[in-house]
Every structure is written in structure tokens, then in C-alpha cells.
Design a protein around this motif. Sequence first.
Motif, short mmCIF file in Angstrom:
data_model
loop_
_atom_site.label_atom_id
_atom_site.label_comp_id
_atom_site.label_asym_id
_atom_site.label_seq_id
_atom_site.Cartn_x
_atom_site.Cartn_y
_atom_site.Cartn_z
N GLN A 226 -25.08 9.43 -6.31
CA GLN A 226 -24.93 10.70 -5.61
C GLN A 226 -25.56 11.83 -6.41
O GLN A 226 -25.71 11.74 -7.64
CB GLN A 226 -23.44 10.99 -5.35
N VAL A 257 -22.89 7.77 -0.33
CA VAL A 257 -21.69 8.50 0.06
C VAL A 257 -20.82 7.61 0.95
O VAL A 257 -21.31 6.67 1.57
CB VAL A 257 -22.05 9.80 0.82
N GLY A 262 -19.96 13.24 3.59
CA GLY A 262 -20.38 13.28 2.19
C GLY A 262 -21.81 13.79 2.06
O GLY A 262 -22.14 14.54 1.13
#
Length: 275
Positions: A226, A257, A262
Motif C-alpha cells: 500500500q 487494499v 481502501g
Amino acid sequence: MKIGAHLSISKGFFAAAREAISIGANTFQYFSRNPRGGAKRAPDEKDFALFREFATENNIEQILAHAPYTLNPASTTRATREFAKICFQEDLEALEYLPNNLYVFHPGSNSENKSEGMSFIVNILNEVLTANQTTTVLFETMSGKGSEIGRNFLELKDLFNNIHLKEKIGVCFDTCHLYSAGYDIKNNLDGVLDKFDNTVGLKYLRAIHLNDSMHDFASNKDRHAQIGKGSLGIETFAKIVNHPSLKNVPLYLETPVETVQGYGEEIALLRSMIN
């Protein structure tokens, strides 16, 4: 700046576009077909029409179709290369329902003879690319694991040099892959961009997969992280979104995610860093 994420089109392009807007995106990437298989989607002209209208109203531009992972135009196996050629032809035909967009693929691998594999790629592209197509086909930069082709800018240059319709091709940087392949975009983004410009040409950089990396520099490993949670770090992405040479290049998240929301959080983070 165009920022999007990899979204599902299982419910159609119109639904994917609405989902993109809901997470603060103004573009998106999708798989042209099952990423582990080969079945193509049947065209849905009603969905295409709804998508085009919605995209125009919401300034959604330059969506990016990602070829399946099973596509390997460099393969030593003739049947695998034939499948790659069919995929290219069918996907490029389907993309004409949504003109002027992008199509990215992994250049592939050849465990026996890399030069031969590169020739296979060039030959297929020279057969399937047409002067009247509106889609730009992008080589993705790779991390350099195994016998991958596209691990460095010189390999991309060699491929480009032998493509007849150069105006129909381009490059998609993957930030995780670049860093893993030994291009230090963390500490020397300007230097990497200069090297690419001098080797291939910045005008051919048409998209960026924006991913942090789970592994260290020059690891030749492909594991996305991420944004800001890997070895690249948050400052690298602040440099990318503010770099003058990249301001018109669309960015697509492929980060691990847990939910589409996300992606929305990452898009908001990226937008907050733009000066």
C-alpha cells in the motif's frame, strides 16, 4: 491529475465508472478478460453508451485495460503465442467501443532465448496493430524476476525500435517493478526519468501503476504494498504526484487494499500531497 484504481467490470463499465467516482477517482483500470483465463466479455452496447455519457459528465478519461496474466507473446510455445495474438486482436477490437483509451500488457518471458522472445513480441504486435485503431498499447515495466522481458529501458528500446506503428505504442511504469528492477525512483526520480527519456523517450510514458514495494531496492521481486507502507515510502509518491514531467500521466493504483474504499483512502492521500 488523473488518479484511479483497478476496479471490477463484472457489473459493466457504467457501474465501474460510478464506483470510481464514489472513491474520488477520475479514471480506472480493469482486466480486459479473466486475468487467469482467456474468455472474452460479450460486448454490451447499452452499457457502453451509459458509460460514455457518464464518463463525459464526470470527466473520466483514459481508462486502462489490463491484458490477462496468461498472455505471453514471448513464449517458446507456439500455442501460447497464438493465444496472445488472439487476445490482442479481440481486446483491441473490443476497445474500439470505448475509443482513445489504453491497453497494457506484461511483455512476457522466454526461458531459452530472450532475443528470440523479443522478436516474437515484435512480430505479433506488427501483425495486430493497425493504423486506424484508437487504442494505445503499453509495455509494462517489469521487476526482473526469472526470464522476464521489459526489466530495463534498453530492452524496451530494442522492442520499440522494431515496431512499425510506434505512434500506437507506449510504456506503463510500475513503481514497485521499477524500484525492484534497480531504478532508484526513491532517491533519484529525476535521474530515472532522464534515463528513460534518453533511452526510450518520455513522450512514450502514457501511464503509471502506482504501488509501494514489499521488498528492498533491486530485489527483482514483485510484491506490491500500500502507498507509504513499503520500501518506497510516502515521500516518493509525493515527488511523483508533483513532478512536472508526470502531471499529465494518469496514475492507477494496484495496491493490496482490502476493499474498494481502501483505494479511496489512498486516492485522497495522494490528492492531499499535490502542491
